[in-house]
Design an enzyme around this catalytic site. Structure first.
Site, mmCIF file in Angstrom:
data_model
loop_
_atom_site.group_PDB
_atom_site.id
_atom_site.type_symbol
_atom_site.label_atom_id
_atom_site.label_comp_id
_atom_site.label_asym_id
_atom_site.label_seq_id
_atom_site.Cartn_x
_atom_site.Cartn_y
_atom_site.Cartn_z
ATOM 1 N N CYS A 104 0.691 -1.578 -0.153
ATOM 2 C CA CYS A 104 -0.240 0.220 -0.365
ATOM 3 C C CYS A 104 0.644 0.940 0.069
ATOM 4 O O CYS A 104 1.559 1.153 0.525
ATOM 5 C CB CYS A 104 -0.900 -0.236 1.098
ATOM 6 S SG CYS A 104 -1.866 1.569 1.607
ATOM 7 N N HIS A 146 -9.000 -3.985 -2.448
ATOM 8 C CA HIS A 146 -8.016 -3.165 -1.580
ATOM 9 C C HIS A 146 -8.377 -1.300 -0.938
ATOM 10 O O HIS A 146 -8.789 -0.692 -0.033
ATOM 11 C CB HIS A 146 -6.205 -3.021 -2.511
ATOM 12 C CG HIS A 146 -6.145 -2.335 -1.537
ATOM 13 N ND1 HIS A 146 -4.616 -2.975 -1.018
ATOM 14 C CD2 HIS A 146 -5.660 -1.078 -1.851
ATOM 15 C CE1 HIS A 146 -3.713 -1.485 -0.227
ATOM 16 N NE2 HIS A 146 -4.646 -0.856 -0.414
ATOM 17 N N GLU A 147 -9.432 -1.028 -2.203
ATOM 18 C CA GLU A 147 -9.580 0.476 -2.740
ATOM 19 C C GLU A 147 -10.613 0.391 -1.902
ATOM 20 O O GLU A 147 -10.721 2.059 -1.477
ATOM 21 C CB GLU A 147 -9.521 1.048 -4.265
ATOM 22 C CG GLU A 147 -8.188 1.343 -5.371
ATOM 23 C CD GLU A 147 -6.987 1.179 -4.055
ATOM 24 O OE1 GLU A 147 -6.342 2.699 -3.459
ATOM 25 O OE2 GLU A 147 -5.962 1.064 -4.395
ATOM 26 N N HIS A 150 -10.012 0.994 1.708
ATOM 27 C CA HIS A 150 -9.504 2.406 1.947
ATOM 28 C C HIS A 150 -10.695 3.259 2.659
ATOM 29 O O HIS A 150 -11.088 4.273 3.396
ATOM 30 C CB HIS A 150 -8.762 3.186 1.057
ATOM 31 C CG HIS A 150 -7.628 2.567 1.026
ATOM 32 N ND1 HIS A 150 -6.874 2.938 2.361
ATOM 33 C CD2 HIS A 150 -6.615 1.877 -0.020
ATOM 34 C CE1 HIS A 150 -5.769 2.104 2.032
ATOM 35 N NE2 HIS A 150 -5.522 1.953 0.948
#
Length: 179
Positions: A104, A146-147, A150
């Protein structure tokens, strides 16, 4: 020959928010204004992602608590996927769960084996408010998940368990950028 604008070409590189900053650990707000400010933010995000040599970047990684991410990411067949999603929702994950090395930009230099589904579908909007649906497999599916994490206030270390989690958190605490 390339036709059209190169993403990030007119953007400015912003500082990347580092692990431990509260903006990374709280859910982001829905985008309500699809105007010039959003377009500038997305341009800046592309410029920042490219400068940091990443494959994806969420708005909270540049200090903006808004539900937006950009990506320029290959899948496992090395097919390039380029775009952005505003107000994304992860609507589907399936296939096998693969524990793969994940890093990341907010934890520079660190990686950990992180479990993710090998297929993902995200729905949302473009910067102009047009609906978009993005399908990902393999590495690109990992990027989409993953995004989205976030924007929900999670980082990949929240998905890592056991000795892998302890190791990456210790390394983050010792890193020169650690908080």
């Amino acid at each position: 020959m390339r036709h059209g604008k190169i993403p990030g070409a007119t953007g400015r590189v912003r500082p990347v928010t580092l692990f431990g900053d509260p903006v990374l650990h709280a859910p982001c707000q829905e985008v309500a204004d699809f105007g010039p400010a959003l377009e500038r933010l997305i341009e800046d995000m592309y410029a920042t992602m490219y400068a940091a040599r990443g494959v994806g970047l969420a708005a909270n990684q540049v200090g903006e608590a808004l539900r937006v991410f950009v990506y320029d990411c290959p899948d496992d067949e090395d097919q390039r996927h380029l775009g952005h999603v505003v107000n994304p929702r992860l609507v589907e994950t399936d296939g096998v769960v693969v524990r793969g090395s994940e890093g990341c930009l907010s934890l520079p230099g660190l990686e950990a084996g992180t479990p993710r589904f090998d297929r993902a579908v995200v729905e949302g909007f473009t910067m102009r408010g047009e609906p978009v649906r993005v399908h990902g497999t393999g590495f690109f599916a990992r990027c989409l998940q993953h995004e989205c994490d976030h924007l929900d206030g999670r980082v990949y270390t929240d998905r890592v368990t056991g000795w892998r989690r302890r190791r990456v958190l210790r390394a983050a605490a010792r890193a020169p950028w650690g908080r």
